[in-house]
Design a protein around this motif. Structure first.
Motif, mmCIF file in Angstrom:
data_model
loop_
_atom_site.group_PDB
_atom_site.id
_atom_site.type_symbol
_atom_site.label_atom_id
_atom_site.label_comp_id
_atom_site.label_asym_id
_atom_site.label_seq_id
_atom_site.Cartn_x
_atom_site.Cartn_y
_atom_site.Cartn_z
ATOM 1 N N VAL A 85 0.806 -0.971 -0.078
ATOM 2 C CA VAL A 85 -0.184 -0.142 -0.086
ATOM 3 C C VAL A 85 0.950 1.253 0.075
ATOM 4 N N LEU A 86 2.070 1.064 0.899
ATOM 5 C CA LEU A 86 2.901 2.444 0.963
ATOM 6 C C LEU A 86 3.595 2.553 -0.219
ATOM 7 N N TYR A 87 3.968 1.581 -0.942
ATOM 8 C CA TYR A 87 4.833 1.819 -2.263
ATOM 9 C C TYR A 87 3.984 2.732 -3.418
ATOM 10 N N PRO A 88 2.754 2.485 -3.773
ATOM 11 C CA PRO A 88 2.155 3.286 -4.666
ATOM 12 C C PRO A 88 1.966 4.841 -3.865
ATOM 13 N N TYR A 89 1.788 4.722 -2.575
ATOM 14 C CA TYR A 89 1.717 5.819 -1.892
ATOM 15 C C TYR A 89 2.751 6.819 -2.202
ATOM 16 N N VAL A 100 -6.462 15.378 2.222
ATOM 17 C CA VAL A 100 -6.137 14.812 0.945
ATOM 18 C C VAL A 100 -5.049 13.590 1.117
ATOM 19 N N VAL A 101 -4.048 14.182 1.993
ATOM 20 C CA VAL A 101 -2.966 13.216 2.100
ATOM 21 C C VAL A 101 -3.351 11.784 2.703
ATOM 22 N N ILE A 102 -4.499 12.025 3.839
ATOM 23 C CA ILE A 102 -4.839 10.837 4.315
ATOM 24 C C ILE A 102 -5.822 10.283 3.096
ATOM 25 N N GLY A 103 -6.567 10.735 2.727
ATOM 26 C CA GLY A 103 -7.562 10.270 1.816
ATOM 27 C C GLY A 103 -7.023 9.485 0.795
ATOM 28 N N VAL A 104 -5.878 9.820 -0.072
ATOM 29 C CA VAL A 104 -5.423 9.368 -0.888
ATOM 30 C C VAL A 104 -4.425 8.102 -0.407
ATOM 31 N N PHE A 105 -4.134 7.922 1.047
ATOM 32 C CA PHE A 105 -3.553 6.683 1.650
ATOM 33 C C PHE A 105 -4.669 5.730 1.504
ATOM 34 N N ALA A 106 -5.981 6.289 1.925
ATOM 35 C CA ALA A 106 -6.961 5.267 2.039
ATOM 36 C C ALA A 106 -7.419 5.011 0.606
ATOM 37 N N MET A 107 -7.212 5.473 -0.480
ATOM 38 C CA MET A 107 -7.405 5.131 -1.662
ATOM 39 C C MET A 107 -6.495 3.999 -2.116
ATOM 40 N N ARG A 108 -5.216 4.023 -1.901
ATOM 41 C CA ARG A 108 -4.298 3.068 -1.984
ATOM 42 C C ARG A 108 -4.694 1.800 -1.453
ATOM 43 N N TRP A 109 -5.204 1.995 -0.053
ATOM 44 C CA TRP A 109 -5.547 0.882 0.777
ATOM 45 C C TRP A 109 -6.604 0.137 0.112
ATOM 46 N N ASN A 110 -7.615 0.903 -0.392
ATOM 47 C CA ASN A 110 -8.940 0.164 -0.969
ATOM 48 C C ASN A 110 -8.388 -0.570 -2.078
ATOM 49 N N VAL A 111 -7.728 0.002 -2.830
ATOM 50 C CA VAL A 111 -7.344 -0.567 -4.035
ATOM 51 C C VAL A 111 -6.496 -1.723 -3.892
ATOM 52 N N VAL A 112 -5.192 -1.664 -3.068
ATOM 53 C CA VAL A 112 -4.299 -2.847 -2.866
ATOM 54 C C VAL A 112 -5.010 -3.980 -2.055
ATOM 55 N N ILE A 113 -5.501 -3.497 -0.872
ATOM 56 C CA ILE A 113 -5.966 -4.245 0.261
ATOM 57 C C ILE A 113 -7.473 -4.919 -0.200
ATOM 58 N N GLY A 114 -8.142 -3.909 -0.681
ATOM 59 C CA GLY A 114 -9.690 -4.275 -1.118
ATOM 60 C C GLY A 114 -9.533 -5.060 -2.126
ATOM 61 N N GLY A 115 -8.986 -5.103 -3.201
ATOM 62 C CA GLY A 115 -8.893 -6.060 -4.424
ATOM 63 C C GLY A 115 -8.367 -7.349 -3.780
#
Lengths: 149, 389, 273
Positions: free
Chosen positions: B24-28, B319-334
């Motif tokens: 998650v951290l890497y694309p972030y 925004v910075v938190i929200g984008v981290f959540a976005m990465r999380w939702n993609v990587v972990i959600g998937g």
């Protein structure tokens, strides 16, 4: 070009050459032999040890010939020796190494023969609650030549 | 052990989530790099003078994060010592194989860009200092001390050209990260051609937001007045890119729901049960809509500089938190939906261990330390402060 | 990196490496390297098995499967897959379509310990088992996504893994639509002679490549008492597999993904994915 820019690009060129040199040293020789992979890996995969010898090797050389010929004509001929007796390649190559003893429990036979809804109906199945009074299956049935009581 | 976390049927091999918080951290982190670089390009390429105070600082930020971008990846590998094979024998059909080369190319561009924009300062320092310091700066100057008008002009021309190359490579660096996920047909939550561009937009958004925060913090630490025209300008760009970002992110979900293919049932479960809070709550509401409204107000309001600065700071943080959540939702959600499309599993992050939260936190603090060191060696304060003096 | 460097380098090899370094540094082109490599390839020891003569295929007859799980058990024993971990090269799924239009799917321990009757027969409309394994696709997405070339499709149609080259990024696990791949965290005796550090690599079914290249059947096929698993050579018109493919109506898993699997299924239900 300015001298400092020349120096910067020379440094970059040296880095790229060093990279190419290291690459040519490190990439395994057989890489790209057949495709984008290490050709020797195919040999590695072929050389993994075999554990299951196959039923034919049990009947060979007069080892278990009698039992083998009984089994061969039985309804259990589709069940290979090692399916119950466990992998025996080591035993075949060295008779002193004994395979695991066969599991004789009701539950083991039940893996195939306890009634299951998902099992094809024409397959021989029993209800473990009502059939055989909790005796070991082999008490009545010879696993090498099963018959109906 | 994992039984309670599984609902429905997942393939037996799926019992474990393979890509953990480090991925998650890497694309972030790469997103922050791309965003910061593009923010600096607004000045270097498009000549947006109002961005000038943060242009060089943005480059240093990009470098600081770029240097750690590989860390979560390498730490996550089963064989970190073999990681370099990705450069020796890159398998070109893999979206991931480009990583080594794209990353290296981009690193060279960023380093050169920084070197050229700081060269005048470096040479001056080399000439005015003694001992180890002299050696350091002379080395950085490559023992060439020409800072005549002509030389600096040439530098500027080259820097501009590099920045022009840098924009597409920043876009490529991050777009390709999106493609790593978007190109996986096995995973219905990832597989969409929108993924690269969603990643790029959220990258730009997060990079600009981070830059705003770092700028405000740096000025507070240095007890210096904030250049409000620069800040408002950054806020404006943040607002514009937020619009692109939200449109794309909603388009993805809306088209998935509208087309309602085979996988829609499991996607609905994912959105309504597994990642409902992090998706609707953090990613969309806190990460996009609230900052969007706040920044809109900042644009409308007159005067009230302090209040507006606070609003911008709050928006950027969200925004910075929200984008981290976005990465999380993609990587972990998937990975929380089974490829059998009939079950879900739950990722429970561990704290310690190679793939735990602790190493992720440690890795994420490193770029800030690097940035501190970089600003010590190459102070970008001159142009951050001169405008208001 | 690969152990090669730590080996003592003979003088001839040293000269050869030296030459390659110079050539590589001067030109750096893949063309020259491929020439060098081809000359090395001719020295390769070729066994009696010729992979150009075979192209392997697998048929799963779900109508015959009795769900005994002996295949999954034999597979773990043959390939030394840890029994105490949720890792399966092959496994058996049970599908139960209930009368209230609900589908229950399970595969407890891959089917190795058998299945329990936890739903009364009266509530079940239909039920069946589906064995799963690596499909050895002709367009394998796992091979496509491997960033270093550590997994590949062989000339005889089997997808293999290079355990000494895999970096453990797990992209292939994400890329496989069938859940056939898993991450082998610990070293196993099976890989020991070939792995420098052991473990930390992706793993999956190889159709027992070490057996089929010696003329043996895959362990799961040999262990199946019901004849639900059929293995054979697609290049041989008389093979067991071709006899079925010529006659039966078959399907593959997730055909819409374009992976072109070579594990063909008889009696697939729409619920099976």
């Amino acid at each position: 070009m300015q001298p400092h820019i020349k120096r910067a690009f020379t440094l970059l060129a040296i880095a790229i050459i060093v990279f190419i040199v290291i690459r040519s040293l490190v990439v395994p020789d057989s890489f790209g032999q057949y495709g984008w992979y290490r050709g020797d890996s195919v040999v590695d995969n072929r050389n993994f040890p075999v554990e299951y010898a196959g039923s034919a090797s049990c009947g060979e050389e007069n080892c278990h010939k009698t039992l083998y010929s009984i089994w061969e004509d039985s309804r259990h001929k589709t069940v290979n020796c090692e399916t119950c007796h466990g992998p025996s390649e080591k035993h075949v190559s060295n008779v002193r190494i004994m395979p695991q003893p066969a599991n004789e429990s009701r539950d083991f036979c039940g893996l195939c023969h306890f009634r299951q809804t998902a099992r094809p109906e024409d397959f021989s199945q029993i209800d473990p609650e009502t059939h055989g009074q909790n005796l070991r299956c082999a008490y009545c049935h010879n696993p090498h030549k099963p018959w109906f009581v | 052990m994992t039984e309670g976390l599984i609902w429905g049927y997942v393939y037996p091999n799926e019992a474990e989530v393979q890509w953990s918080i480090l991925i998650v951290l890497y694309p972030y982190i790469t997103g922050l790099v791309a965003g910061a670089f593009i923010a600096s390009s607004l000045y270097h390429v498009f000549g947006k003078k109002e961005i000038k105070p943060v242009a060089r600082f943005a480059l240093l930020t990009a470098l600081a994060f770029l240097l750690v971008a590989t860390m979560p990846l390498v730490a996550h590998l089963g064989h970190p010592e073999r990681g370099v094979q990705i450069m020796f024998t890159p398998h070109l059909t893999s979206a991931m194989s480009g990583f080594g080369y794209i990353y290296s190319f981009y690193l060279i561009v960023v380093v050169l860009e920084i070197w050229l924009s700081f060269r005048e300062d470096i040479v001056k320092k080399a000439l005015s200092s003694r001992g180890l310091k002299e050696l350091l700066y002379s080395g950085l100057a490559l023992f060439s001390y020409d800072i005549s008008e002509r030389a600096l002009h040439e530098d500027e021309k080259l820097a501009r050209r590099l920045a022009i190359i840098g924009i597409p490579s920043a876009a490529f660096l991050h777009g390709y990260v999106g493609f790593i996920f978007g190109g996986i047909k096995a995973n219905p939550w990832w597989s969409t051609p929108l993924m690269p561009i969603i990643f790029l937009m959220s990258a730009i958004v997060s990079g600009i937001a981070l830059l705003i925060l770092l700028y405000i913090v740096a000025m507070k630490i240095r007890r210096h007045a904030i250049d409000h025209s620069c800040l408002y300008s950054l806020a404006q760009y943040l607002w514009v890119f937020l619009i692109f970002d939200v449109v794309l992110e909603l388009l993805e979900v809306v088209s998935m729901k509208y087309e309602s293919l085979e996988e829609i049932e499991i996607i609905n479960i994912l959105l309504s049960e597994k990642i409902a809070t992090t998706f609707y709550g953090v990613q969309l509401t806190l990460g996009i809509f609230v900052p969007f409204v706040l920044l809109l107000l900042v644009g409308i309001m007159k005067n009230h500089d302090t209040l507006k600065t606070i609003m911008i700071a709050v928006s950027s943080t969200l925004v910075v938190i929200g984008v981290f959540a976005m990465r999380w939702n993609v990587v972990i959600g998937g990975q929380e939906i089974s490829k059998s499309l009939s079950g879900t599993l739950t990722y429970v992050p561990v704290f310690f261990g190679m793939e735990g939260v602790l190493p992720a936190v440690v890795i994420f603090t490193i770029p800030f330390i690097i940035l501190l060191v970089l600003t010590y060696i190459l102070p970008p304060w001159k142009d951050m402060e001169e405008a208001t003096e | 990196m690969n152990g090669d460097l730590t080996m003592s380098i003979s003088r001839r090899e040293f000269t050869r490496i030296g030459c390659r370094v110079i050539i590589g540094a001067a030109a750096g082109t893949a063309i020259i390297e491929s020439i060098v490599k081809n000359s090395l390839a001719s020295e390769d020891k070729k066994g009696e098995y010729d992979w150009n003569e075979h192209y392997w295929g697998f048929v799963v007859d779900t109508t015959k499967c009795i769900g005994c799980g002996r295949c999954a058990n034999a597979c773990k024993l043959e390939n030394h897959v840890p029994f105490d971990e949720h890792l399966y090269r092959t496994w058996v799924e049970r599908y139960r379509v209930l009368k209230k239009e609900e589908v229950k799917i399970d595969s407890p321990n891959g089917g190795i310990d058998g299945f329990t009757n936890d739903i009364p027969k009266e509530d079940i409309k239909k039920a069946f088992y589906v064995p799963k394994l690596c499909n050895h696709c002709d367009h394998p997405p796992c091979v496509q996504v491997c960033p270093v070339g550590a997994t590949y499709l062989t000339e005889d149609g089997v997808v293999l893994i290079d355990y000494d080259y895999c970096i453990g990024c797990r992209y292939c696990i994400q890329g496989c639509p069938y859940g056939a791949r898993y991450f082998l965290a610990e070293e196993t005796p099976h890989h020991k002679p070939h792995s420098v550090l052991g473990g930390g690599v992706a793993d999956k079914c190889t159709w027992c490549y070490h057996r089929i290249t010696k003329g043996l059947l895959p362990a799961c096929v040999q262990a199946c008492p019901a004849g639900a698993r059929i293995f054979g050579d697609l290049k041989d018109p008389d093979s067991a597999v071709n006899k079925i493919l010529d006659k039966e109506r078959i399907n593959v898993l997730k055909p819409d993904l374009g992976t072109r699997p070579k594990a063909y299924y008889i009696g697939l239900d729409r619920e099976v994915r």
